[in-house]
Scaffold this motif. Structure first.
Motif, PDB file in Angstrom:
ATOM      1  N   MET A  49     -51.929  54.570  34.385  1.00  0.00           N
ATOM      2  CA  MET A  49     -52.375  55.797  35.064  1.00  0.00           C
ATOM      3  C   MET A  49     -51.788  55.918  36.468  1.00  0.00           C
ATOM      4  O   MET A  49     -51.859  56.988  37.080  1.00  0.00           O
ATOM      5  N   GLY A  50     -51.219  54.829  36.981  1.00  0.00           N
ATOM      6  CA  GLY A  50     -50.542  54.865  38.263  1.00  0.00           C
ATOM      7  C   GLY A  50     -51.392  54.332  39.389  1.00  0.00           C
ATOM      8  O   GLY A  50     -52.606  54.530  39.424  1.00  0.00           O
ATOM      9  N   SER A  51     -50.733  53.637  40.300  1.00  0.00           N
ATOM     10  CA  SER A  51     -51.417  53.092  41.471  1.00  0.00           C
ATOM     11  C   SER A  51     -50.399  52.920  42.586  1.00  0.00           C
ATOM     12  O   SER A  51     -49.695  51.907  42.649  1.00  0.00           O
ATOM     13  N   GLY A  52     -50.288  53.923  43.431  1.00  0.00           N
ATOM     14  CA  GLY A  52     -49.385  53.829  44.570  1.00  0.00           C
ATOM     15  C   GLY A  52     -47.945  53.605  44.158  1.00  0.00           C
ATOM     16  O   GLY A  52     -47.392  54.323  43.335  1.00  0.00           O
ATOM     17  N   ALA A  53     -47.350  52.556  44.706  1.00  0.00           N
ATOM     18  CA  ALA A  53     -45.927  52.279  44.473  1.00  0.00           C
ATOM     19  C   ALA A  53     -45.668  51.455  43.222  1.00  0.00           C
ATOM     20  O   ALA A  53     -44.513  51.182  42.897  1.00  0.00           O
ATOM     21  N   GLU A  54     -46.727  51.066  42.504  1.00  0.00           N
ATOM     22  CA  GLU A  54     -46.511  50.250  41.305  1.00  0.00           C
ATOM     23  C   GLU A  54     -45.589  50.980  40.334  1.00  0.00           C
ATOM     24  O   GLU A  54     -45.791  52.155  40.030  1.00  0.00           O
ATOM     25  N   CYS A  93     -48.902  58.235  27.188  1.00  0.00           N
ATOM     26  CA  CYS A  93     -50.368  58.219  27.110  1.00  0.00           C
ATOM     27  C   CYS A  93     -50.963  59.491  27.696  1.00  0.00           C
ATOM     28  O   CYS A  93     -51.909  60.068  27.133  1.00  0.00           O
ATOM     29  N   THR A  94     -50.426  59.947  28.830  1.00  0.00           N
ATOM     30  CA  THR A  94     -50.978  61.129  29.485  1.00  0.00           C
ATOM     31  C   THR A  94     -50.886  62.351  28.580  1.00  0.00           C
ATOM     32  O   THR A  94     -51.845  63.128  28.456  1.00  0.00           O
ATOM     33  N   GLN A  95     -49.739  62.536  27.932  1.00  0.00           N
ATOM     34  CA  GLN A  95     -49.603  63.670  27.012  1.00  0.00           C
ATOM     35  C   GLN A  95     -50.689  63.646  25.948  1.00  0.00           C
ATOM     36  O   GLN A  95     -51.361  64.653  25.679  1.00  0.00           O
ATOM     37  N   ARG A 140     -56.517  66.585  37.134  1.00  0.00           N
ATOM     38  CA  ARG A 140     -56.253  65.921  38.419  1.00  0.00           C
ATOM     39  C   ARG A 140     -55.673  64.529  38.198  1.00  0.00           C
ATOM     40  O   ARG A 140     -54.700  64.136  38.859  1.00  0.00           O
ATOM     41  N   GLN A 141     -56.267  63.782  37.266  1.00  0.00           N
ATOM     42  CA  GLN A 141     -55.754  62.437  37.009  1.00  0.00           C
ATOM     43  C   GLN A 141     -54.360  62.499  36.391  1.00  0.00           C
ATOM     44  O   GLN A 141     -53.463  61.728  36.750  1.00  0.00           O
ATOM     45  N   ALA A 142     -54.155  63.417  35.452  1.00  0.00           N
ATOM     46  CA  ALA A 142     -52.848  63.540  34.808  1.00  0.00           C
ATOM     47  C   ALA A 142     -51.774  63.897  35.833  1.00  0.00           C
ATOM     48  O   ALA A 142     -50.656  63.359  35.787  1.00  0.00           O
ATOM     49  N   ALA A 143     -52.096  64.794  36.770  1.00  0.00           N
ATOM     50  CA  ALA A 143     -51.123  65.184  37.792  1.00  0.00           C
ATOM     51  C   ALA A 143     -50.726  63.977  38.644  1.00  0.00           C
ATOM     52  O   ALA A 143     -49.538  63.771  38.941  1.00  0.00           O
ATOM     53  N   TYR A 144     -51.720  63.177  39.026  1.00  0.00           N
ATOM     54  CA  TYR A 144     -51.413  61.972  39.807  1.00  0.00           C
ATOM     55  C   TYR A 144     -50.540  61.018  39.001  1.00  0.00           C
ATOM     56  O   TYR A 144     -49.537  60.482  39.500  1.00  0.00           O
ATOM     57  N   SER A 145     -50.901  60.791  37.733  1.00  0.00           N
ATOM     58  CA  SER A 145     -50.141  59.860  36.896  1.00  0.00           C
ATOM     59  C   SER A 145     -48.703  60.326  36.717  1.00  0.00           C
ATOM     60  O   SER A 145     -47.765  59.523  36.795  1.00  0.00           O
TER      61      SER A 145
END
Length: 599
Positions: free
Chosen positions: A192-197, A206-208, A230-235
């Motif tokens: 799902m993403g975390s900063g620079a990772e 997965c997001t799709q 909101r979460q999908a946009a961040y990811s």
């Protein structure tokens, strides 16, 4: 890019409709007869098969032995069965397939876990747990695929299923909520993403499919949809940050289908729900470059320039590539997708055209409902103009006459990496000349600290030098240096891709293509004898001036170069999809400098 559009969300986020529901007979009866026949035939074939069992010992085969194949084959066969049966029922709508659909839905709902044994860990790059925790659902690639599949079936056939099996759709929605919706909103998974990772294809893929769940099921509230967006946009922003402006997929052509194309899928769903917010993103240059990557690494016919875990047979283009091309305004990509579709528009080829469509019902529906456009798309030139250079990853492609030269002059820090910095691939008249083998069937070892014990991952099995047995090392710090590109040529120092070797300060490689062939020149200051590996599909045999590589062409060598030729048996099922039962390793032994001419 995505998150900055959130302020433009409408008050209401409508449901996504991938195609007409089965009750809309005009929509389904309007499909081309060939699509209807294909979907019916696939459904009838699956109806004749039993549901594959998933006993515990198949899961434990991975835990105990590291084997993935049996569990995954059984799991995927269930999803493929449901896809085929559901599509066939939508075409016919007489109830003939409903019992099979209900049985398969029930079986999937009864599964203890939807993730793969190979993905059964909650922390990235940690050992998998022996068994799934049924109280703590885990969203991996194939849990998300399962949720999307069940949600799509509900969207298409919900009333018919509920009428025949009261309570079944409630059960389906409860399972999707427990296994996908609630974990996505309340837990955090690494993809799902975390900063620079760094992210990879998992993020968009997965997001799709999670978005399909949120926007297909009628029981999802507006608050839940907004939170998911909101979460999908961040990811998706986290996913895009790891792409350069050039749009190169560092996972290779095969993974473009799971990365670039699922980015299209996620953006398509978001743009359908909130067009003012997200549809303009299709006009972003970076998104267009991501779309056209597959076009630029296409050799011809079924072949692609490959590296890492990618096969040269990366799959035919079809509806998704065509729709991505249409969205970003790429006539050349649309022409390639349509040409591939027309070349393979019989049932057997279409089934193999996009392996993802075997377990993803949405992809099957896209193919069926886009078929008329694909067949009527004007023919056009899909070959890239001039050379292609992707500095973000170090991928180079050049075409002259019947020759195609590919090179990877980046680093060994890519996702799905092989230690292949500086390797080249060559095609002549659409046929493999110098090859990249690809990867064997995935096992526990493939994604473990022992990955580079696997022979296909090692530089000694790519078209690269070895120094007294010393090969390249993995990691972004092991990279090509001083890269220069010219018309039909690329050059770089490969010494930086190896560990420190006494006496080695540079190894300069230049590869160039003309209408007459490819020339490869290597120069170094290392004082010892160098073994230069060349991998070929066809058997090399000595001939005047060098080696004849089957009927494909010749490798011309300067006198004094020692040559050994080693047959390499190919028994792995995944490798056998691309190569014959034997490929060939050429070892050239030289000092200081060598020039090869491929003709």
């Amino acid at each position: 890019m995505f998150s900055e559009r959130l302020s433009l969300l409408p008050e209401e986020l409508p449901s996504f409709r991938p195609c007409p529901p089965a009750s809309d007979r005009a929509g389904w009866e309007g499909l081309p007869p060939s699509a209807r026949q294909r979907l019916l035939a696939a459904g009838e074939a699956e109806a004749a098969k039993p549901i594959a069992p998933l006993p515990l010992h198949l899961w434990l085969a991975f835990t105990r032995e590291g084997s993935r194949a049996e569990w995954e084959a059984a799991l995927f066969s269930r999803r493929a069965r449901l896809c085929a049966l559901a599509a066939a029922e939508c075409v016919e709508y007489k109830g003939r397939f409903l019992d099979g659909i209900a049985d398969t839905l029930w079986a999937i709902c009864e599964e203890s876990a939807w993730q793969l044994p190979a993905h059964n860990s909650y922390v990235r790059d940690t050992p998998q747990l022996p068994l799934p925790d049924t109280a703590r659902p885990l969203i991996d690639l194939f849990a998300a695929e399962a949720g999307a599949l069940l949600s799509t079936v509900c969207c298409l056939l919900g009333p018919a299923l509920e009428g025949a099996y009261p309570g079944l759709t409630t059960r389906i929605q409860r399972e999707v909520r427990a296994r996908i919706l609630a974990p996505y909103l309340h837990d955090h998974f690494w993809w799902m993403g975390s900063g620079a990772e760094p992210m990879c294809n998992w993020t968009s893929w997965c997001t799709q499919n999670v978005l399909l769940c949120f926007f297909l099921l009628p029981s999802v509230s507006q608050d839940e949809r907004r939170a998911a967006v909101r979460q999908a946009a961040y990811s998706l922003d986290c996913f895009l940050k790891d792409y350069g402006p050039d749009g190169c997929c560092n996972e290779g052509a095969q993974y473009y289908r799971h990365a670039g194309l699922t980015l299209w899928g996620a953006l398509h769903i978001l743009a359908s729900a909130a067009p003012a917010a997200f549809a303009p993103l299709f006009r972003e240059e970076k998104i267009k470059n991501i779309a056209e990557y597959i076009l630029n690494v296409h050799v011809g016919g079924p072949y692609y320039l490959n590296f890492g875990d990618c096969s040269p047979l990366a799959g035919r283009c079809g509806a998704r590539e065509y729709l991505f091309a249409r969205a970003v305004g790429s006539p050349a990509l649309a022409a390639l997708a349509a040409a591939d579709f027309r070349a393979d528009c019989d049932p057997d080829h279409l089934a193999a055209q996009d392996a993802s469509s075997r377990i993803n019902l949405w992809y099957r529906l896209l193919t069926a409902f886009t078929e008329r456009e694909l067949l009527s798309c004007p023919a056009g030139d899909s070959a890239p103009d001039g050379d292609v250079w992707y500095p973000s990853v170090g991928v180079f492609a050049a075409r002259r006459g019947g020759w195609v030269l590919g090179a990877k002059m980046g680093s060994n820090g890519d996702s799905h990496n092989h230690n292949d910095t500086g390797s080249v691939t060559v095609y002549k008249d659409g046929r493999p000349f110098l090859i990249d083998i690809g990867v064997e069937s995935y096992t526990r070892k493939t994604f473990s600290p022992r990955r580079y014990e696997i022979w296909t991952m090692q530089s000694g099995w790519h078209n690269l030098p070895t120094f007294s047995g010393v090969m390249q090392l993995p990691g972004a710090e092991y990279a090509a240096r001083d890269v220069e590109t010219g018309q039909g040529s690329i050059a770089a120092d490969l010494a930086g891709a190896y560990p420190p070797i006494r006496g080695l300060s540079f190894y300069r490689r230049q590869a160039a293509v003309t209408a007459e062939g490819v020339t490869l020149t290597d120069r170094t200051d290392w004082p010892g004898e160098i073994e230069l590996t060349l991998m070929t599909e066809r058997q090399p045999v000595p001939c005047e001036g060098g080696l004849a590589v089957g009927e494909v062409g010749r490798i011309l060598l300067h006198p004094g170069v020692d040559v050994t030729i080693t047959p390499v048996p190919v028994s792995d099922p995944r490798l056998r999809t691309a190569w014959p039962d034997t490929i060939w390793k050429i070892s050239l032994y030289f000092y200081k400098t060598i020039t090869l001419s491929l003709r």
